[in-house]
Write an enzyme that holds these catalytic residues in place. Structure first.
Site, PDB file in Angstrom:
ATOM      1  N   ASN A 107      13.364   2.411  -7.676  1.00  0.00           N
ATOM      2  CA  ASN A 107      12.562   3.282  -6.809  1.00  0.00           C
ATOM      3  C   ASN A 107      12.310   2.549  -5.484  1.00  0.00           C
ATOM      4  O   ASN A 107      12.922   1.516  -5.215  1.00  0.00           O
ATOM      5  CB  ASN A 107      11.245   3.605  -7.518  1.00  0.00           C
ATOM      6  N   ASN A 148      13.324  15.074 -12.429  1.00  0.00           N
ATOM      7  CA  ASN A 148      12.498  13.864 -12.471  1.00  0.00           C
ATOM      8  C   ASN A 148      11.047  14.287 -12.720  1.00  0.00           C
ATOM      9  O   ASN A 148      10.496  15.133 -12.009  1.00  0.00           O
ATOM     10  CB  ASN A 148      12.680  13.179 -11.103  1.00  0.00           C
ATOM     11  N   ASN A 164       2.966   5.219  -5.255  1.00  0.00           N
ATOM     12  CA  ASN A 164       1.980   6.020  -4.531  1.00  0.00           C
ATOM     13  C   ASN A 164       1.030   6.837  -5.394  1.00  0.00           C
ATOM     14  O   ASN A 164       0.202   7.574  -4.881  1.00  0.00           O
ATOM     15  CB  ASN A 164       2.708   6.933  -3.545  1.00  0.00           C
ATOM     16  N   THR A 165       1.187   6.755  -6.716  1.00  0.00           N
ATOM     17  CA  THR A 165       0.222   7.374  -7.629  1.00  0.00           C
ATOM     18  C   THR A 165      -0.535   6.227  -8.287  1.00  0.00           C
ATOM     19  O   THR A 165       0.093   5.369  -8.915  1.00  0.00           O
ATOM     20  CB  THR A 165       0.952   8.235  -8.697  1.00  0.00           C
ATOM     21  N   ASP A 182      14.419  16.952  -2.620  1.00  0.00           N
ATOM     22  CA  ASP A 182      14.132  18.353  -2.904  1.00  0.00           C
ATOM     23  C   ASP A 182      13.156  18.401  -4.083  1.00  0.00           C
ATOM     24  O   ASP A 182      13.502  18.787  -5.191  1.00  0.00           O
ATOM     25  CB  ASP A 182      15.432  19.097  -3.214  1.00  0.00           C
ATOM     26  N   THR A 184       9.809  14.516  -7.832  1.00  0.00           N
ATOM     27  CA  THR A 184       9.104  14.447  -9.102  1.00  0.00           C
ATOM     28  C   THR A 184       8.203  15.666  -9.297  1.00  0.00           C
ATOM     29  O   THR A 184       7.453  16.055  -8.395  1.00  0.00           O
ATOM     30  CB  THR A 184       8.256  13.161  -9.166  1.00  0.00           C
ATOM     31  N   ASN A 223       6.968   5.695   2.633  1.00  0.00           N
ATOM     32  CA  ASN A 223       6.247   6.924   2.276  1.00  0.00           C
ATOM     33  C   ASN A 223       5.154   6.617   1.273  1.00  0.00           C
ATOM     34  O   ASN A 223       5.257   5.692   0.470  1.00  0.00           O
ATOM     35  CB  ASN A 223       7.225   7.982   1.738  1.00  0.00           C
ATOM     36  N   ARG A 224       4.068   7.387   1.399  1.00  0.00           N
ATOM     37  CA  ARG A 224       3.023   7.341   0.355  1.00  0.00           C
ATOM     38  C   ARG A 224       2.600   8.771   0.058  1.00  0.00           C
ATOM     39  O   ARG A 224       1.440   9.162   0.127  1.00  0.00           O
ATOM     40  CB  ARG A 224       1.844   6.450   0.739  1.00  0.00           C
ATOM     41  N   ASN A 265       9.776   9.187 -14.588  1.00  0.00           N
ATOM     42  CA  ASN A 265       9.442   8.354 -13.429  1.00  0.00           C
ATOM     43  C   ASN A 265       8.121   7.636 -13.676  1.00  0.00           C
ATOM     44  O   ASN A 265       7.063   8.259 -13.708  1.00  0.00           O
ATOM     45  CB  ASN A 265       9.359   9.232 -12.172  1.00  0.00           C
ATOM     46  N   LYS A 321      13.331   5.715 -14.671  1.00  0.00           N
ATOM     47  CA  LYS A 321      13.469   5.145 -13.322  1.00  0.00           C
ATOM     48  C   LYS A 321      12.450   4.025 -13.150  1.00  0.00           C
ATOM     49  O   LYS A 321      11.244   4.241 -13.298  1.00  0.00           O
ATOM     50  CB  LYS A 321      13.255   6.242 -12.273  1.00  0.00           C
ATOM     51  N   SER A 347       6.795   5.119  -9.132  1.00  0.00           N
ATOM     52  CA  SER A 347       6.357   5.381  -7.763  1.00  0.00           C
ATOM     53  C   SER A 347       5.143   4.514  -7.436  1.00  0.00           C
ATOM     54  O   SER A 347       4.194   4.444  -8.230  1.00  0.00           O
ATOM     55  CB  SER A 347       5.981   6.855  -7.595  1.00  0.00           C
ATOM     56  N   ALA A 385      15.845  11.577  -6.174  1.00  0.00           N
ATOM     57  CA  ALA A 385      14.600  12.341  -6.340  1.00  0.00           C
ATOM     58  C   ALA A 385      13.730  12.209  -5.100  1.00  0.00           C
ATOM     59  O   ALA A 385      13.770  11.205  -4.392  1.00  0.00           O
ATOM     60  CB  ALA A 385      13.839  11.822  -7.550  1.00  0.00           C
ATOM     61  N   PHE A 428       3.530  12.338  -4.896  1.00  0.00           N
ATOM     62  CA  PHE A 428       3.996  13.486  -5.690  1.00  0.00           C
ATOM     63  C   PHE A 428       3.413  14.843  -5.272  1.00  0.00           C
ATOM     64  O   PHE A 428       2.926  15.597  -6.134  1.00  0.00           O
ATOM     65  CB  PHE A 428       3.689  13.305  -7.189  1.00  0.00           C
TER      66      PHE A 428
HETATM   67  C1  LIG Z   1      10.085  10.447   1.350  1.00  0.00           C
HETATM   68  C2  LIG Z   1      10.515   9.978  -0.015  1.00  0.00           C
HETATM   69  C3  LIG Z   1      10.014  10.601  -1.138  1.00  0.00           C
HETATM   70  C4  LIG Z   1      10.397  10.171  -2.414  1.00  0.00           C
HETATM   71  N1  LIG Z   1       9.907  10.804  -3.515  1.00  0.00           N
HETATM   72  C5  LIG Z   1      10.311  10.404  -4.749  1.00  0.00           C
HETATM   73  C6  LIG Z   1       9.871  11.086  -5.914  1.00  0.00           C
HETATM   74  O1  LIG Z   1       9.145  12.074  -5.841  1.00  0.00           O
HETATM   75  N2  LIG Z   1      10.281  10.615  -7.116  1.00  0.00           N
HETATM   76  C7  LIG Z   1      11.114   9.531  -7.247  1.00  0.00           C
HETATM   77  O2  LIG Z   1      11.479   9.164  -8.372  1.00  0.00           O
HETATM   78  N3  LIG Z   1      11.577   8.890  -6.161  1.00  0.00           N
HETATM   79  C8  LIG Z   1      11.198   9.297  -4.928  1.00  0.00           C
HETATM   80  N4  LIG Z   1      11.664   8.649  -3.827  1.00  0.00           N
HETATM   81  C9  LIG Z   1      12.523   7.455  -4.009  1.00  0.00           C
HETATM   82  C10 LIG Z   1      13.999   7.797  -3.894  1.00  0.00           C
HETATM   83  O3  LIG Z   1      14.409   8.667  -4.901  1.00  0.00           O
HETATM   84  C11 LIG Z   1      14.850   6.512  -3.940  1.00  0.00           C
HETATM   85  O4  LIG Z   1      14.766   5.964  -5.225  1.00  0.00           O
HETATM   86  C12 LIG Z   1      14.398   5.487  -2.929  1.00  0.00           C
HETATM   87  O5  LIG Z   1      14.104   6.096  -1.700  1.00  0.00           O
HETATM   88  C13 LIG Z   1      15.459   4.423  -2.676  1.00  0.00           C
HETATM   89  O6  LIG Z   1      16.641   4.988  -2.177  1.00  0.00           O
HETATM   90  P1  LIG Z   1      17.042   5.011  -0.616  1.00  0.00           P
HETATM   91  O7  LIG Z   1      16.895   3.621  -0.094  1.00  0.00           O
HETATM   92  O8  LIG Z   1      18.450   5.518  -0.613  1.00  0.00           O
HETATM   93  O9  LIG Z   1      16.102   5.948   0.050  1.00  0.00           O
HETATM   94  C14 LIG Z   1      11.304   9.078  -2.545  1.00  0.00           C
HETATM   95  C15 LIG Z   1      11.818   8.465  -1.399  1.00  0.00           C
HETATM   96  C16 LIG Z   1      11.434   8.898  -0.131  1.00  0.00           C
HETATM   97  C17 LIG Z   1      12.011   8.218   1.081  1.00  0.00           C
END
Ligand SMILES: Cc1cc2nc3c(=O)[nH]c(=O)nc-3n(C[C@H](O)[C@H](O)[C@H](O)COP(=O)(O)O)c2cc1C
Length: 339
Positions: free
Chosen positions: A262, A159, A197-198, A76, A97, A122-123, A192, A233, A195, A73, A126
């Protein structure tokens, strides 16, 4: 152990150029390119020919996954590149999400690279186009896909989260609204609550709060014809007892599985959620431990996955499926065949 992600094949040439562009812009560019490639049949063929991994299908919660590799997630968020991600050969794609109302997310800059660690922080908070627009986009993708062929296709996870302006006491209403609108178009739905960041979102990770969110959703599911699988998640920053207690409840409530995990909360050098190589070993241990306690639970591994052979490593640890995100940024699209 310290791991790093080396770029694969021709991506060694593209990566330095992409890394000259600010991370969020580079991401938008790659999404646009994938969206465009996905809309052109010859380009879709090229994606499949060069990047698509071997198919080793498996059945899981009533769906056939063509392979065990998924797009995590947040890549995209707005369902704009599904045809391209399908072309690359992902076994499942998790959109979102998604929140009920559209929202802009936190101010820029809000994505940073940590190249020495093969990580991102990242912060985003959503940012997304909101439930109505994204649901329509997903429906139109499903129509296109069904017209193209009736053969194997990626499983589509969605998600869902809550808007920043929704207080935690009302959060269950946001999840309910998203679930109700998306249950017939999703192959599975991820709640979810993890996160960083919320504000206060992660406070929803308690048995009490999850019960409040899940009770209406499970009720709607029970009354509907489609029995869409529901996953939760979780954050990697939970205390051991809190996490296992919560997973035990999820099993009792007939939730279908968990995504572990996450991003991990960080404040140095930037505030936000860290992802990528530094998470690898912690995710692996978490999967091993969770599998030994919950032998029948569906577990999707996420966090630091991206080394050569990681698919096998994580399956042996007990994961049913894996998801990637940050490793794709550092290693490029040939990664799917190396896992
Ligand atoms: C830029 C960015 C945006 C993300 N946005 C979401 C999100 O909207 N919802 C979510 O459940 N996880 C989000 N994630 C977390 C990823 O889905 C994943 O759980 C996390 O990055 C750990 O996997 P990785 O080490 O392979 O990146 C985001 C990760 C990144 C790097």
């Amino acid at each position: 152990m310290k791991h790093t992600y080396a770029p694969i094949g021709l991506y060694s040439l593209c990566k330095p150029l992409l890394f000259r562009i600010p991370p969020e812009k580079a991401h938008k560019l790659s999404l646009r390119a994938l969206g465009l490639a996905g809309s052109l049949p010859p380009a879709r063929y090229v994606l499949k020919r060069f990047f698509s991994p071997d198919t080793q299908s498996l059945s899981l919660f009533g769906h056939t996954f063509i392979n065990r590799i998924g797009m995590a997630a947040g890549y995209d968020k707005n369902a704009q590149a599904l045809d391209g991600l399908e072309g690359m050969g992902f076994g499942h794609i998790e959109v979102g999400t998604i929140t009920p109302k559209p929202q802009k997310g936190n101010p820029n800059p809000r994505v940073h690279r940590l190249p020495q660690e093969s990580a991102l922080v990242n912060r985003l908070g959503f940012p997304n186009d909101g439930l109505d627009i994204i649901a329509k986009r997903i429906e139109s993708y499903c129509n296109r896909r069904n017209k193209r062929y009736s053969g194997p296709r990626p499983i589509l996870g969605i998600n869902i989260g809550k808007n920043k302006t929704t207080a935690n006491a009302q959060a269950y209403l946001d999840y309910k609204e998203c679930f109700t609108r998306l249950k017939d178009v999703a192959d599975y739905i991820t709640i979810n609550v993890s996160s960083p960041n919320t504000p206060n979102l992660r406070a929803l990770q308690s048995e009490e709060e999850l019960e409040k969110i899940l009770t209406p959703i499970l009720d709607i599911r029970q009354k509907s014809a489609s029995h869409v699988p529901i996953l939760v998640k979780l954050s990697p920053n939970l205390e051991h007892n809190t996490r296992t207690g919560m997973i035990q409840k999820l099993v009792e409530w007939s939730v279908d599985g968990v995504i572990l995990s996450n991003t991990t909360k960080t404040s140095h050098p930037w505030e936000g959620g860290k992802s990528g190589a530094p998470l690898h070993d912690a995710t692996l241990s978490l999967i091993q431990e969770t599998r030994s306690r919950f032998p029948n639970l569906v577990i999707i591994a996420s966090g630091g996955i991206g080394l050569d052979g990681d698919l096998q490593t994580f399956i042996e640890a007990g994961a049913d499926l894996i998801q990637i995100w940050t490793a794709l940024v550092y290693r490029g699209p040939y990664l799917l065949r190396r896992l």
